[in-house]
Motif scaffolding. Sequence first.
Motif, PDB file in Angstrom:
ATOM      1  N   GLY A 295     -15.366  -9.198  -1.275  1.00 51.46           N
ATOM      2  CA  GLY A 295     -13.957  -9.446  -0.931  1.00 51.46           C
ATOM      3  C   GLY A 295     -13.189  -8.143  -1.017  1.00 51.46           C
ATOM      4  O   GLY A 295     -13.732  -7.111  -1.417  1.00 51.46           O
ATOM      5  N   HIS A 296     -11.932  -8.168  -0.614  1.00 55.04           N
ATOM      6  CA  HIS A 296     -11.094  -6.967  -0.785  1.00 55.04           C
ATOM      7  C   HIS A 296      -9.734  -7.352  -1.332  1.00 55.04           C
ATOM      8  O   HIS A 296      -9.128  -8.317  -0.885  1.00 55.04           O
ATOM      9  CB  HIS A 296     -10.978  -6.166   0.524  1.00 55.04           C
ATOM     10  CG  HIS A 296     -10.260  -6.839   1.657  1.00 55.04           C
ATOM     11  ND1 HIS A 296      -8.901  -6.676   1.877  1.00 55.04           N
ATOM     12  CD2 HIS A 296     -10.689  -7.650   2.637  1.00 55.04           C
ATOM     13  CE1 HIS A 296      -8.543  -7.366   2.948  1.00 55.04           C
ATOM     14  NE2 HIS A 296      -9.595  -7.972   3.435  1.00 55.04           N
ATOM     15  N   TYR A 297      -9.304  -6.580  -2.364  1.00 52.69           N
ATOM     16  CA  TYR A 297      -8.019  -6.888  -2.986  1.00 52.69           C
ATOM     17  C   TYR A 297      -6.867  -6.131  -2.341  1.00 52.69           C
ATOM     18  O   TYR A 297      -5.714  -6.394  -2.638  1.00 52.69           O
ATOM     19  CB  TYR A 297      -8.060  -6.616  -4.506  1.00 52.69           C
ATOM     20  CG  TYR A 297      -8.252  -5.164  -4.880  1.00 52.69           C
ATOM     21  CD1 TYR A 297      -9.528  -4.650  -5.099  1.00 52.69           C
ATOM     22  CD2 TYR A 297      -7.159  -4.305  -5.019  1.00 52.69           C
ATOM     23  CE1 TYR A 297      -9.707  -3.318  -5.439  1.00 52.69           C
ATOM     24  CE2 TYR A 297      -7.331  -2.972  -5.354  1.00 52.69           C
ATOM     25  CZ  TYR A 297      -8.612  -2.481  -5.561  1.00 52.69           C
ATOM     26  OH  TYR A 297      -8.785  -1.156  -5.882  1.00 52.69           O
TER      27      TYR A 297
ATOM     28  N   VAL B 218      -4.000 -14.825   2.804  1.00 57.88           N
ATOM     29  CA  VAL B 218      -5.253 -15.122   3.512  1.00 57.88           C
ATOM     30  C   VAL B 218      -6.182 -13.906   3.479  1.00 57.88           C
ATOM     31  O   VAL B 218      -7.381 -14.043   3.249  1.00 57.88           O
ATOM     32  CB  VAL B 218      -4.957 -15.486   4.992  1.00 57.88           C
ATOM     33  CG1 VAL B 218      -6.254 -15.704   5.760  1.00 57.88           C
ATOM     34  CG2 VAL B 218      -4.082 -16.736   5.060  1.00 57.88           C
ATOM     35  N   ASP B 219      -5.611 -12.756   3.706  1.00 59.99           N
ATOM     36  CA  ASP B 219      -6.362 -11.514   3.940  1.00 59.99           C
ATOM     37  C   ASP B 219      -6.115 -10.546   2.806  1.00 59.99           C
ATOM     38  O   ASP B 219      -5.264  -9.702   2.897  1.00 59.99           O
ATOM     39  CB  ASP B 219      -5.911 -10.943   5.290  1.00 59.99           C
ATOM     40  CG  ASP B 219      -6.654  -9.697   5.701  1.00 59.99           C
ATOM     41  OD1 ASP B 219      -7.658  -9.360   5.049  1.00 59.99           O
ATOM     42  OD2 ASP B 219      -6.221  -9.044   6.666  1.00 59.99           O
ATOM     43  N   ASP B 220      -6.811 -10.644   1.675  1.00 56.17           N
ATOM     44  CA  ASP B 220      -7.974 -11.495   1.523  1.00 56.17           C
ATOM     45  C   ASP B 220      -7.920 -12.257   0.191  1.00 56.17           C
ATOM     46  O   ASP B 220      -8.856 -12.944  -0.184  1.00 56.17           O
ATOM     47  CB  ASP B 220      -9.217 -10.586   1.615  1.00 56.17           C
ATOM     48  CG  ASP B 220     -10.535 -11.314   1.448  1.00 56.17           C
ATOM     49  OD1 ASP B 220     -10.579 -12.519   1.726  1.00 56.17           O
ATOM     50  OD2 ASP B 220     -11.499 -10.685   1.020  1.00 56.17           O
TER      51      ASP B 220
ATOM     52  N   GLU C  26     -10.223  -0.873  -0.061  1.00 49.95           N
ATOM     53  CA  GLU C  26      -9.946  -0.019   1.108  1.00 49.95           C
ATOM     54  C   GLU C  26     -10.311  -0.692   2.429  1.00 49.95           C
ATOM     55  O   GLU C  26     -10.474  -0.014   3.439  1.00 49.95           O
ATOM     56  CB  GLU C  26     -10.727   1.303   0.992  1.00 49.95           C
ATOM     57  CG  GLU C  26     -10.331   2.143  -0.192  1.00 49.95           C
ATOM     58  CD  GLU C  26     -11.157   3.434  -0.276  1.00 49.95           C
ATOM     59  OE1 GLU C  26     -11.225   4.174   0.712  1.00 49.95           O
ATOM     60  OE2 GLU C  26     -11.757   3.673  -1.333  1.00 49.95           O
ATOM     61  N   GLU C  27     -10.439  -2.020   2.423  1.00 50.49           N
ATOM     62  CA  GLU C  27     -10.864  -2.684   3.653  1.00 50.49           C
ATOM     63  C   GLU C  27      -9.847  -2.483   4.764  1.00 50.49           C
ATOM     64  O   GLU C  27     -10.197  -2.334   5.926  1.00 50.49           O
ATOM     65  CB  GLU C  27     -11.080  -4.181   3.390  1.00 50.49           C
ATOM     66  CG  GLU C  27     -11.892  -4.878   4.464  1.00 50.49           C
ATOM     67  CD  GLU C  27     -11.055  -5.500   5.567  1.00 50.49           C
ATOM     68  OE1 GLU C  27     -11.640  -5.996   6.535  1.00 50.49           O
ATOM     69  OE2 GLU C  27      -9.802  -5.498   5.484  1.00 50.49           O
ATOM     70  N   GLU C  28      -8.569  -2.492   4.386  1.00 50.24           N
ATOM     71  CA  GLU C  28      -7.512  -2.372   5.406  1.00 50.24           C
ATOM     72  C   GLU C  28      -7.329  -0.929   5.880  1.00 50.24           C
ATOM     73  O   GLU C  28      -6.550  -0.673   6.791  1.00 50.24           O
ATOM     74  CB  GLU C  28      -6.185  -2.917   4.864  1.00 50.24           C
ATOM     75  CG  GLU C  28      -6.240  -4.368   4.390  1.00 50.24           C
ATOM     76  CD  GLU C  28      -6.444  -5.383   5.511  1.00 50.24           C
ATOM     77  OE1 GLU C  28      -6.631  -4.974   6.669  1.00 50.24           O
ATOM     78  OE2 GLU C  28      -6.439  -6.591   5.215  1.00 50.24           O
ATOM     79  N   VAL C  29      -8.017  -0.005   5.236  1.00 49.45           N
ATOM     80  CA  VAL C  29      -7.921   1.396   5.659  1.00 49.45           C
ATOM     81  C   VAL C  29      -9.321   1.956   5.930  1.00 49.45           C
ATOM     82  O   VAL C  29      -9.605   3.106   5.658  1.00 49.45           O
ATOM     83  CB  VAL C  29      -7.155   2.268   4.623  1.00 49.45           C
ATOM     84  CG1 VAL C  29      -5.675   1.903   4.618  1.00 49.45           C
ATOM     85  CG2 VAL C  29      -7.726   2.101   3.210  1.00 49.45           C
TER      86      VAL C  29
ATOM     87  N   ASN D 102      -2.262 -13.035   9.571  1.00 50.75           N
ATOM     88  CA  ASN D 102      -2.797 -11.911   8.817  1.00 50.75           C
ATOM     89  C   ASN D 102      -2.253 -10.623   9.446  1.00 50.75           C
ATOM     90  O   ASN D 102      -2.217 -10.509  10.670  1.00 50.75           O
ATOM     91  CB  ASN D 102      -4.327 -11.885   8.876  1.00 50.75           C
ATOM     92  CG  ASN D 102      -4.932 -13.224   8.520  1.00 50.75           C
ATOM     93  OD1 ASN D 102      -4.219 -14.132   8.088  1.00 50.75           O
ATOM     94  ND2 ASN D 102      -6.231 -13.346   8.708  1.00 50.75           N
ATOM     95  N   HIS D 103      -1.825  -9.720   8.633  1.00 48.54           N
ATOM     96  CA  HIS D 103      -1.242  -8.433   9.046  1.00 48.54           C
ATOM     97  C   HIS D 103       0.170  -8.617   9.602  1.00 48.54           C
ATOM     98  O   HIS D 103       0.814  -7.642   9.962  1.00 48.54           O
ATOM     99  CB  HIS D 103      -2.109  -7.693  10.089  1.00 48.54           C
ATOM    100  CG  HIS D 103      -3.464  -7.326   9.596  1.00 48.54           C
ATOM    101  ND1 HIS D 103      -4.231  -6.329  10.166  1.00 48.54           N
ATOM    102  CD2 HIS D 103      -4.211  -7.810   8.572  1.00 48.54           C
ATOM    103  CE1 HIS D 103      -5.390  -6.235   9.518  1.00 48.54           C
ATOM    104  NE2 HIS D 103      -5.397  -7.129   8.547  1.00 48.54           N
ATOM    105  N   ALA D 104       0.672  -9.847   9.711  1.00 54.81           N
ATOM    106  CA  ALA D 104       1.998 -10.103  10.287  1.00 54.81           C
ATOM    107  C   ALA D 104       2.919 -10.669   9.203  1.00 54.81           C
ATOM    108  O   ALA D 104       2.457 -11.051   8.125  1.00 54.81           O
ATOM    109  CB  ALA D 104       1.870 -11.093  11.442  1.00 54.81           C
TER     110      ALA D 104
HETATM  111 ZN   LIG Z   1      -6.980  -7.392   7.116  1.00 57.66          ZN
END
Ligand SMILES: [Zn+2]
Length: 449
Positions: free
Chosen positions: A81-83, A114-116, A148-151, A419-421
């Motif tokens: 998962g990613h925090y 949701v993410d994540d 770092e999933e989002e980057v 997600n992202h919004a």
């Molecule tokens: Zn994401």
Amino acid sequence: MDERVLQILQEKTERNVADLKRLLRQPSISAQGIGMLECAQMLRDELAALGGQAELHLTPGHPIVTAVFPGEGPKTLLVYGHYDVQPPEPLEEWKYDPFGAEEVDGKIFARGAVDDKGNFYTAIKAVQAYKEAGVPLPLTVKFIIEGEEEVSSASLYDFVKEHKDLLQADALIGIDGNFTVNGYPQMLLGRKGMCYVQLTARTARDHHSMRAPLLVNPAWRLVWALNTLKNEREEVLIEGFYDDVLEPTEEEMQLLAELDWNPEALLQEAGQSEFLLGLEGLEAKKRLHFAPTCTICGIGSGYMGQGPKTVIPSVASAKVDMRLVPNQKPADILAKLRKHLDKHGFSDIEIESLGGLEGCRTSPHSPIVRAMQQSITEAFVLKPSIMPSIPGSGPAYVFKEHLNLNQITACFGPPEDLNHAPNEYIFRSSYLKGIEAIARLFKLYSQAE
Ligand SMILES: [Zn+2]
């Protein structure tokens, strides 16, 4: 399934929701470096309090949290998962504080709902349910939670490579993403890989264009070279490009056929009246999910300012991404591209590799897929929709490369994908059912053959 575990899940509903809200209220915006260490510590402390061998690992980027919970059976399940979360901006479009975790009509609103966080946290709560019920875990559960999933997961690759023993497992699940538009929980079994290159043609300097009859023009060189890569029938012409392509099985095609999708919406958004090659129905889906691609993502050369400038530009570049499917290897494709350009008289075109990842796909028949399918069906009383491969790529390949594990992903977010919004939310009910699904998965997968 042990009744005591289900009983605890019933009793601890409010506590489980409150703990998720606490996690959501801790900002952890990787792109802005906000709250990252605090969030990682919070998770490490919670995992340690549950009796796991929990560790916070510093990396060149944001920390990675791992934990190991030994179980009775011989199997080991690794949960990814990613925090970290996306920045919440634009703030004025949020109805509620993005880090307030406000609950309205059964929806918990927060960046990361949701993410994540709201997804992967279900697995932590599933472990806790076994502990509180006094029921031994039927298998060993391991966690790797990155920041770092989002980057683009820069630290994950080396970390996994250097911690193979710690992370070794029989199967890998991610928990992230949303229900389908028609309201079914979703499972994703694979993704494409990537070979990304920058192609450049260059000469010593710009020249007056009157010398065009005699001097090499890098812009033409690049255009001609690109023209050899793909034809108008959308076939990639690099020799050997398709050699290793793993064709979908009958079962995978069947899953694809059953998948919800809305081609009209995509055509409308794209302003096209039909897809390339006139593709329709299952054939269009097959190309989207299972075909490798060669795409010019950017191209530039010479003078593009106002009015004319008569010049032979000295440099021309294009960025090209090739999305690969399983068994195609980025390094091999790169070598084939070099050979192809040389053979067609373009040894002057430089190739710079901007990254490669391998694709992966888990068989729908594998024990982890069948166990997860059944556990979701039991918890949600809905059959999950199974996507055999997403059209995109992702960091999951690092687990394949170093641990030989293919990732499958379960998705418990709402059908409305924010997600992202702004106004991202998760339904309280699907978060709670997600915990139950993962608790059931531990048992079902421990028994699966
Ligand atoms: Zn994401």
